[in-house]
Design a protein around this motif. Structure first.
Motif, PDB file in Angstrom:
ATOM      1  N   GLU A 266      50.656   6.089  32.330  1.00  0.00           N
ATOM      2  CA  GLU A 266      51.129   5.950  33.701  1.00  0.00           C
ATOM      3  C   GLU A 266      52.057   4.747  33.848  1.00  0.00           C
ATOM      4  N   LEU A 324      55.922  19.691  30.991  1.00  0.00           N
ATOM      5  CA  LEU A 324      56.576  19.593  32.286  1.00  0.00           C
ATOM      6  C   LEU A 324      56.392  20.922  33.019  1.00  0.00           C
ATOM      7  N   ASP A 325      55.392  20.967  33.881  1.00  0.00           N
ATOM      8  CA  ASP A 325      55.050  22.206  34.576  1.00  0.00           C
ATOM      9  C   ASP A 325      55.787  22.261  35.908  1.00  0.00           C
ATOM     10  N   VAL A 328      54.111  24.059  39.397  1.00  0.00           N
ATOM     11  CA  VAL A 328      53.062  23.464  40.238  1.00  0.00           C
ATOM     12  C   VAL A 328      53.581  23.309  41.672  1.00  0.00           C
ATOM     13  N   ILE A 331      51.717  19.738  45.645  1.00  0.00           N
ATOM     14  CA  ILE A 331      51.214  18.469  45.115  1.00  0.00           C
ATOM     15  C   ILE A 331      51.617  17.353  46.066  1.00  0.00           C
ATOM     16  N   VAL A 334      55.099  11.958  45.486  1.00  0.00           N
ATOM     17  CA  VAL A 334      54.985  10.851  44.529  1.00  0.00           C
ATOM     18  C   VAL A 334      55.675   9.615  45.091  1.00  0.00           C
ATOM     19  N   THR A 340      52.364   6.419  37.929  1.00  0.00           N
ATOM     20  CA  THR A 340      52.156   7.870  37.882  1.00  0.00           C
ATOM     21  C   THR A 340      52.329   8.319  36.443  1.00  0.00           C
ATOM     22  N   LYS A 341      51.660   9.379  36.038  1.00  0.00           N
ATOM     23  CA  LYS A 341      51.851   9.920  34.700  1.00  0.00           C
ATOM     24  C   LYS A 341      53.318  10.275  34.502  1.00  0.00           C
ATOM     25  N   GLU A 343      54.733  12.540  32.835  1.00  0.00           N
ATOM     26  CA  GLU A 343      55.050  13.961  32.972  1.00  0.00           C
ATOM     27  C   GLU A 343      55.364  14.309  34.427  1.00  0.00           C
ATOM     28  N   ILE A 344      54.599  13.719  35.354  1.00  0.00           N
ATOM     29  CA  ILE A 344      54.807  13.994  36.777  1.00  0.00           C
ATOM     30  C   ILE A 344      56.096  13.330  37.254  1.00  0.00           C
ATOM     31  N   ARG A 347      58.994  15.409  35.956  1.00  0.00           N
ATOM     32  CA  ARG A 347      59.054  16.699  36.648  1.00  0.00           C
ATOM     33  C   ARG A 347      59.624  16.538  38.058  1.00  0.00           C
ATOM     34  N   GLU A 348      59.161  15.514  38.784  1.00  0.00           N
ATOM     35  CA  GLU A 348      59.627  15.304  40.149  1.00  0.00           C
ATOM     36  C   GLU A 348      61.092  14.858  40.174  1.00  0.00           C
TER      37      GLU A 348
END
Length: 645
Positions: A266, A324-325, A328, A331, A334, A340-341, A343-344, A347-348
């Motif tokens: 994170e 990288l999903d 999703v 959510i 952010v 934050t992780k 990956e998130i 992705r964002e």
């Protein structure tokens, strides 16, 4: 107050005084918080241009403040009376001037002046600074990092501009998952269509139509070794040396290779930038958080209208092990300043939910392009490698001896396989490395013409250059260990591996220097920070595929064991082809490779077939001990393979 006041003052300076005045403008901190102006933008005796540069950099009011300070330094206090009484402005802090790293002269005078500065571009924390102050700090640091580079396993660094050969790049090419192996696409790729449009790297964010259509995200596609990373390095260096894209305030160049080592950890975005890009150290976390918060809260999605113009570069999506999903939904929002992780965060950022006005540039091999949903990509480009003239330019740059360069170019043109492969810059380097050695040591005799011959000679080169130091036995054992690693990781689809992967193949990480050449250790400290989890890769995907084929070949002919037999459930009839060296053996291999969902076994198969030929087996026996001979493929097999390929 108008610019005419400044012009009238400069008109009263003779040329020597103007030159001294400009020299002081190149020094930082004439007025606290204001940046220096680079030398290349002040190489003029035109007073009007000097005024324009000052106003563009500082704004009119602050340009007047700087002028007051510099006039005092050059002992022309008599000109201060020309300032209107109302123009004195707020109190300013004057600093002594000294030569510092942020005022280095750019290597080219072909600059694009920055956009006019406005008061709104000030970053007030931790102390008020114009955004261009941070821009110049970052540009200076990037010059140190990107000005020099190494090619292949070369230990000596060279200036990027000395070895860089321009690449052929096209805009707007269809981005789809090609099921054919990358190398086998090359010949097809070099048959351009009528719709194709070549672009220059500096124009990567211009719409292919030529219209003024906003672009946020560019996805650049190119096969392994085609020059994507060198392109990124050249792009950043051109920005740092003020040759192009000076509208961009800050560039953040990431690699997925480095990001993958932080999987699950994170960070807030500013901390991640500092961790992965040490050159950003002068842009404080407070400043970055202010910039990100300002952009996020503005609601603005237009880059051109953005108060702070940012570019995030993510090189090597195909090397990513991050999940990288993008499917999703629902959510929480952010907070860009909170941990934050990663990956998130990524992705964002890529999806546009974070920093919508920032630009993104992502590079990838074709097979990984579909990891980014098409609706998140505004335009695509493709790096196509070298044209025929660019191939020759590469070899003439590499070899100062014109006769030697001409010999290598001539040999390349005689072989269709080599000529096609030399569209790939990294293969030009492999070819140059091998042929330079052979021309120096081999009197007469044929030079390698096929891919397998070239890679086998490449292997010989590696062995010859390490066995003197480590001994033949250890050197050969190292090559065999690497070949085993190459095969096992190719089966898993991995191009990047970690220490645990090496240990599983009985490779001693502490002796990584033995493997230099065909194997590259990628230390995180190359970017200025020590990293516990070291990453490794082969210098090119094709080297990994060659060694994987070598491992399968040696294992079968020395022990009769089919390494793929364990994979019967997933690779169906692959195991059957290893029962004997017969026509059916190769026919089965070819048919199975053609059914591979992503073509990842095609080049592996070519090397496997090539290694079975008697000419290459003779060379292998001279390199690797305890290698038994096997029967050649018969003519029926050869014809079958040619027909299928």
């Amino acid at each position: 107050m108008t610019s005419e006041v400044l012009l009238n003052i400069l008109d009263d300076l003779d040329d020597d005084q103007l030159s001294l005045f400009q020299w002081f403008l190149q020094k930082p901190n004439n007025v606290q918080g204001l940046p220096a102006i680079t030398k290349s933008r002040l190489q003029t005796v035109d007073r009007c241009k000097t005024v324009d540069v000052m106003v563009e950099t500082y704004g009119l009011q602050r340009a007047m403040q700087v002028t007051r300070v510099v006039l005092e330094k050059i002992h022309r206090n008599d000109l201060l009376q020309k300032f209107p009484a109302s123009s004195s402005g707020p109190e300013v802090h004057v600093s002594d001037v000294g030569e510092t790293s942020e005022n280095r002269e750019p290597s080219s005078s072909q600059t694009q002046p920055p956009l006019p500065q406005t008061e709104d571009e000030t970053v007030p924390v931790p102390e008020p600074r114009p955004i261009r102050f941070y821009q110049q700090k970052l540009q200076s640091n990037f010059q140190d990092t990107f000005k020099v580079t190494t090619e292949g396993w070369a230990a000596d660094e060279e200036r990027l501009v000395d070895i860089y050969t321009e690449l052929y790049i096209t805009a707007g090419r269809d981005m789809h998952v090609n099921t054919q192996h990358e190398v086998l696409q090359i010949d097809k790729v070099w048959k351009p269509s009528d719709k194709e449009r070549q672009i220059q790297p500096r124009d990567i964010f211009k719409h292919p139509s030529g219209k003024d259509i906003p672009i946020r995200t560019v996805l650049t596609n190119g096969i392994a070794g085609i020059g994507k990373t060198f392109l990124v390095r050249k792009f950043v260096l051109d920005w740092a040396e003020e040759r192009s894209n000076q509208d961009v305030h800050l560039i953040f160049p990431f690699t997925f290779r480095a990001l993958s080592s932080l999987q699950g950890k994170e960070f807030c975005l500013a901390e991640l930038i500092h961790f992965c890009i040490p050159e950003t150290k002068d842009v404080t976390v407070e400043a970055l958080n202010y910039i990100f918060t300002a952009l996020q809260s503005s609601g603005n999605s237009s880059y051109k209208k953005s108060r702070f113009k940012l570019l995030f570069v993510f090189d090597g999506l195909d090397e990513s092990r991050l999940h990288l999903d993008f499917d999703v939904n629902n959510i929480p929002t952010v907070d860009v300043t909170k941990s934050t992780k990663i990956e998130i965060l990524l992705r964002e950022l890529i999806s546009g939910k974070l920093l919508r006005s920032a630009r993104l540039w992502i590079t990838t091999r074709p097979a990984a392009a579909n990891q980014i949903p098409q609706n998140l990509v505004n335009t695509t480009t493709e790096v196509r490698g070298f044209t025929d003239p660019q191939k020759e330019e590469y070899f003439r740059k590499r070899f100062r001896d014109k006769k030697q360069a001409s010999s290598i170019i001539s040999h390349m043109k005689k072989s269709r396989s080599l000529h096609i492969m030399c569209h790939i810059p990294v293969f030009c380097w492999i070819t140059a490395t091998v042929l330079e050695e052979l021309l120096r040591t081999r009197e007469g005799g044929d030079l390698p013409r096929t891919l397998t011959e070239m890679y086998t000679e490449f292997l010989r080169f590696q062995i010859d250059h390490t066995k003197a130091k480590y001994g033949p036995k250890k050197c050969i054992q190292s090559i065999k260990s690497l070949a085993k690693l190459a095969f096992e990781q190719l089966q898993k689809g991995n191009l990047i591996f970690y220490e645990k992967d090496l240990r599983e193949t009985s490779i001693d990480v502490r002796e990584a220097s033995v493997y230099s050449g065909v194997f590259t250790e990628i230390f995180k400290e190359e970017r200025g920070r020590k990293q516990e989890n070291k990453m490794f890769s082969f210098i090119h995907l094709s080297v990994q595929e060659f060694l994987a084929a070598l491992h399968v070949h040696l294992t079968f002919i020395n022990s009769g064991i089919s390494l793929l037999e364990e994979e019967r459930q997933t690779t169906s009839c692959w195991s059957e082809m290893f029962q004997s060296y017969s026509t059916g053996f190769y026919q089965t291999a070819v048919d199975e490779a053609l059914q591979s969902p992503n073509g990842h076994l095609d080049l592996f198969l070519r090397f496997l077939l090539g290694l079975s030929l008697s000419t290459n087996q003779n060379l292998l026996r001279s390199l690797l001990t305890q290698t038994r001979s096997s029967s050649q493929t018969n003519q029926k097999t050869v014809e079958y393979i040619k027909e299928k390929m």
